[in-house]
Motif scaffolding. Structure first.
Motif: not given
Length: 76
Positions: A39-40, A48-55, A71-73
């Motif tokens: 995923c980008m 546990l986190h990514c560019g979408i789930y940051t907080k 949100k997978y891209r």
């Protein structure tokens, strides 16, 4: 060590023996990988986190691979 009902925890060797018996009897094993790979928005080294789930953490169904993240891209 047994609990108050007299049950005890299995040793690792006992668990492996049970697994071996299950495989010999034809049990199908389902394996998978974390859907976030590729995923980008993935952050390398942070499951546990990514560019979408940051907080907040990723939702459990996404984190454990039960559902694909909405949100997978795919990485280009």
């Amino acid at each position: 060590m047994a609990d108050r009902d007299g049950n005890r925890q299995l040793t690792l060797a006992e668990k492996w023996a049970i697994d071996a018996m299950a495989y010999n009897s034809g049990t199908k094993v389902k394996t998978g990988k974390q859907p976030c790979n590729g995923c980008m928005y993935q952050i390398k080294g942070d499951a546990l986190h990514c560019g979408i789930y940051t907080k907040e953490r990723k939702p459990k169904p996404v984190l454990f691979g039960h559902e694909k993240c909405p949100k997978y891209r795919e990485e280009k």
